[in-house]
Design a protein around this motif. Structure first.
Motif, short mmCIF file in Angstrom:
data_model
loop_
_atom_site.label_atom_id
_atom_site.label_comp_id
_atom_site.label_asym_id
_atom_site.label_seq_id
_atom_site.Cartn_x
_atom_site.Cartn_y
_atom_site.Cartn_z
N LYS A 7 4.62 2.06 1.84
CA LYS A 7 4.55 2.51 3.23
C LYS A 7 3.97 1.43 4.14
O LYS A 7 4.31 1.36 5.32
N ALA A 15 -8.35 5.64 2.82
CA ALA A 15 -7.67 4.41 2.41
C ALA A 15 -8.40 3.21 3.02
O ALA A 15 -8.50 3.09 4.24
N TYR A 21 0.82 -1.20 0.00
CA TYR A 21 0.00 0.00 0.00
C TYR A 21 0.87 1.26 0.00
O TYR A 21 1.97 1.27 0.57
N GLU A 22 0.35 2.30 -0.64
CA GLU A 22 0.97 3.63 -0.58
C GLU A 22 2.44 3.59 -0.98
O GLU A 22 3.31 4.12 -0.28
N SER A 23 2.72 2.94 -2.10
CA SER A 23 4.07 2.86 -2.69
C SER A 23 5.08 2.15 -1.80
O SER A 23 6.29 2.27 -2.00
#
Length: 315
Positions: free
Chosen positions: A110, A289, A106-108
């Motif tokens: 993170k 998210a 998730y989130e590059s």
């Protein structure tokens, strides 16, 4: 292909870079413009100040994943996944066992989540019959699921936990007591430990869950009691500077819609209430998210199952 294979996107390395800032020199210049710096480039270093903050940066694409103090330990996601895989191999014959996995980045990068599903240990709820009560359907079964969580932004600690999934609706089967959880903060020097006994205890708890769900199926409830439960737990909020209890109307709307579906399918039972709550947690309608919201809601459902309202309905 190895059914415990780890997705290639889980494998990446990070740098831990200390943050610095330029301090104005005593002559009134900015550090980079100070004439003394031009005379002696080594003087530039005297105006660069380091702070106890470190950026966690991906080596492959330069993405910033988090900023932490010096005691933060970077623990690669792949290493954690491989550690759990080693335990699973010691406990079951993976060549004969039906196992599926799914890795989420998730989130590059993170945050990380890994789901391991054990299909050979499924509990078929078609087998539960008593006093004329019988749920029928090929997908009316639950399977044990091993979850792994971690993060680089500090929002999620390392976590290994057993859960279960209801196959027909993919709802996560939340437990009121999250006993079978191993947790480790990123600033803790010792690595997370998870072994064979942790694996076995999770499978035992999964089998017990089947009995608990069948008891819920036989427990009749009223719509008023169900509404009161949700208003006092999942949809409850306290106004600032007030002790008055308020209800989140949007949450109640989602819960009421889900309740209608599950009541039609399973009757006015505690099991339908439980499915309503886990559906709300597993499949959130949100602008945020989904992975963050779902995890927060699962905790809320677990707390709901320890409330006085739930206990009264289950008695």
């Amino acid at each position: 292909m190895n059914n415990l294979a780890i997705n290639k996107n889980v494998y990446f390395d990070c740098d831990k870079k200390q943050l610095q800032y330029l301090e104005e020199c005593e002559h009134g210049y900015d550090a980079g413009d100070c004439p003394e710096n031009q005379l002696d480039s080594s003087n530039v270093r005297e105006h660069i100040k380091s702070v106890n903050r470190y950026a966690i940066v991906r080596k492959d694409n330069g993405s910033l994943l988090g900023i932490h103090s010096d005691d933060y330990i970077v623990r690669p996601y792949a290493k954690l996944a491989e550690q759990v895989n080693d335990v699973v191999r010691q406990c079951v014959d993976i060549d004969k066992y039906h196992i599926t996995t799914k890795d989420h980045i998730y989130e590059s990068g993170k945050k990380f989540r890994r789901d391991i599903n054990f299909w050979d240990d499924s509990i078929d709820l078609n087998n539960y019959k008593k006093n004329g009560f019988h749920i029928q359907g090929t997908e009316e079964k639950i399977i044990p699921q091993l979850r792994i969580y971690s993060s680089m932004d500090g929002r999620w600690g390392q976590q290994i936990m057993w859960s279960s999934v209801y196959v027909v609706c993919l709802n996560g089967m939340v437990r009121p007591n999250w006993t079978f959880v191993v947790y480790n903060r990123h600033n803790k020097k010792q690595d997370i430990t998870w072994g064979i006994e942790d694996f076995k205890s999770g499978l035992v708890a999964h089998k017990e869950l089947g009995e608990d769900l069948f008891k819920m199926m036989q427990k009749k409830v009223t719509t008023d009691a169900t509404k009161n439960l949700f208003q006092k737990t999942l949809a409850s909020e306290y106004a600032k500077k007030s002790l008055m209890d308020h209800t989140k109307s949007n949450v109640m709307k989602d819960l009421n819609n889900a309740w209608q579906r599950y009541e039609n399918k399973y009757g006015s039972t505690l099991f339908a209430v439980y499915q309503t709550a886990t559906d709300w947690a597993s499949h959130p309608y949100t602008k945020g998210a989904v992975h963050n919201v779902s995890r927060k809601r699962e905790k809320q459902v677990a707390e709901m199952m320890t409330s006085s309202q739930w206990m009264e309905m289950a008695a």
